[in-house]
Motif scaffolding. Sequence first.
Motif, PDB file in Angstrom:
ATOM      1  N   ILE A  58       0.465  -1.461   0.260  1.00 49.66           N
ATOM      2  CA  ILE A  58      -0.239  -0.148   0.448  1.00 49.66           C
ATOM      3  C   ILE A  58       1.300   1.402  -0.011  1.00 49.66           C
ATOM      4  N   LEU A  59       1.974   0.622   0.839  1.00 47.82           N
ATOM      5  CA  LEU A  59       3.066   2.757   0.402  1.00 47.82           C
ATOM      6  C   LEU A  59       3.657   2.811  -0.600  1.00 47.82           C
ATOM      7  N   VAL A  60       4.088   0.955  -0.751  1.00 47.55           N
ATOM      8  CA  VAL A  60       4.603   1.987  -2.188  1.00 47.55           C
ATOM      9  C   VAL A  60       3.428   2.015  -3.405  1.00 47.55           C
ATOM     10  N   GLY A  61       2.442   1.502  -3.314  1.00 47.65           N
ATOM     11  CA  GLY A  61       0.616   2.131  -4.401  1.00 47.65           C
ATOM     12  C   GLY A  61       0.997   3.211  -3.754  1.00 47.65           C
ATOM     13  N   LEU A  62       1.170   4.304  -2.946  1.00 49.82           N
ATOM     14  CA  LEU A  62       0.789   5.710  -2.842  1.00 49.82           C
ATOM     15  C   LEU A  62       2.180   6.321  -2.935  1.00 49.82           C
ATOM     16  N   GLY A  63       2.749   5.910  -3.813  1.00 49.27           N
ATOM     17  CA  GLY A  63       3.831   6.716  -3.970  1.00 49.27           C
ATOM     18  C   GLY A  63       4.690   6.868  -2.791  1.00 49.27           C
TER      19      GLY A  63
ATOM     20  N   PRO B   6       9.098   2.818   1.363  1.00 48.05           N
ATOM     21  CA  PRO B   6       8.475   1.854   2.449  1.00 48.05           C
ATOM     22  C   PRO B   6      10.439   1.645   2.934  1.00 48.05           C
ATOM     23  N   GLU B   7      10.964   1.930   2.607  1.00 43.65           N
ATOM     24  CA  GLU B   7      13.250   2.384   3.564  1.00 43.65           C
ATOM     25  C   GLU B   7      12.966   3.707   3.874  1.00 43.65           C
ATOM     26  N   ARG B   8      12.045   4.383   3.897  1.00 44.46           N
ATOM     27  CA  ARG B   8      13.236   5.700   4.306  1.00 44.46           C
ATOM     28  C   ARG B   8      12.317   5.576   5.811  1.00 44.46           C
ATOM     29  N   GLU B   9      13.752   5.990   6.758  1.00 41.41           N
ATOM     30  CA  GLU B   9      13.651   5.829   8.132  1.00 41.41           C
ATOM     31  C   GLU B   9      12.162   5.849   8.686  1.00 41.41           C
TER      32      GLU B   9
ATOM     33  N   ASP C 136       9.187   0.948  10.033  1.00 39.21           N
ATOM     34  CA  ASP C 136       8.384   0.038  10.528  1.00 39.21           C
ATOM     35  C   ASP C 136       6.661  -0.142  10.592  1.00 39.21           C
ATOM     36  N   THR C 137       6.499   0.656  10.340  1.00 37.21           N
ATOM     37  CA  THR C 137       4.979   0.631   9.772  1.00 37.21           C
ATOM     38  C   THR C 137       4.399  -0.111   8.859  1.00 37.21           C
TER      39      THR C 137
ATOM     40  N   ALA D 169       1.317  -1.125  11.401  1.00 39.61           N
ATOM     41  CA  ALA D 169       0.254  -0.528  10.551  1.00 39.61           C
ATOM     42  C   ALA D 169      -0.997  -2.620  10.972  1.00 39.61           C
ATOM     43  N   ALA D 170      -0.598  -3.382  10.577  1.00 40.56           N
ATOM     44  CA  ALA D 170      -1.177  -4.667  11.059  1.00 40.56           C
ATOM     45  C   ALA D 170      -1.103  -4.888  12.118  1.00 40.56           C
TER      46      ALA D 170
END
Length: 186
Positions: free
Chosen positions: A12-17, A20-23, A27-28, A32-33
């Motif tokens: 989802i993070l990738v899909g939002l642009g 997910p590797e940024r600091e 762990d988001t 979130a899960a």
Amino acid sequence: MSEPLSQQYREILVGLGENPEREGLLDTPKRAAKAMQYLCHGYQQSLEEIVNGALFESDNDEMVIVKDIELYSLCEHHLLPFIGKAHVAYIPTGKVLGLSKVARIVDMFARRLQIQENLTKQIADAVQSVTNAAGVAVVIEAKHMCMMMRGVEKQNSVMSSSVMLGAFRESYNTRHEFLQLIGRNN
């Protein structure tokens, strides 16, 4: 915690642009899960577990009300929160339900993907099935983030829903007394 769920939040993070590797996001997906599993833990509960035999003999046949039970749920249409309170009443017929069990019943159904109308009915039906009451009434008042944060963006709107069973449906006086006691009938 579910690893597949965590991976889906990463996607989802990738899909939002987002990266997910940024600091700030490392762990988001896991957080979130874990949060979503908590917010939906009502799926892992049953009415029998919640009540746990907490029905007590009583010759009281007067209305029992638990009001202002806060609730937090997720709209099944947008996965956004709705937040409010429930007012639950029943008229006992030989047995009363442990006080905390009413709030636990509200929580069990609220902690599932829901629409408010169904949540109201599920609570009423559950209290009826457990207590065999002469009547059950449930009123829920909630603010829906799907209406406040997006769409029409109406910040002060409150949705009310009610279900009246048995004596609360059949008797205007019983219904009126309930609504007056919860402050909804002036």
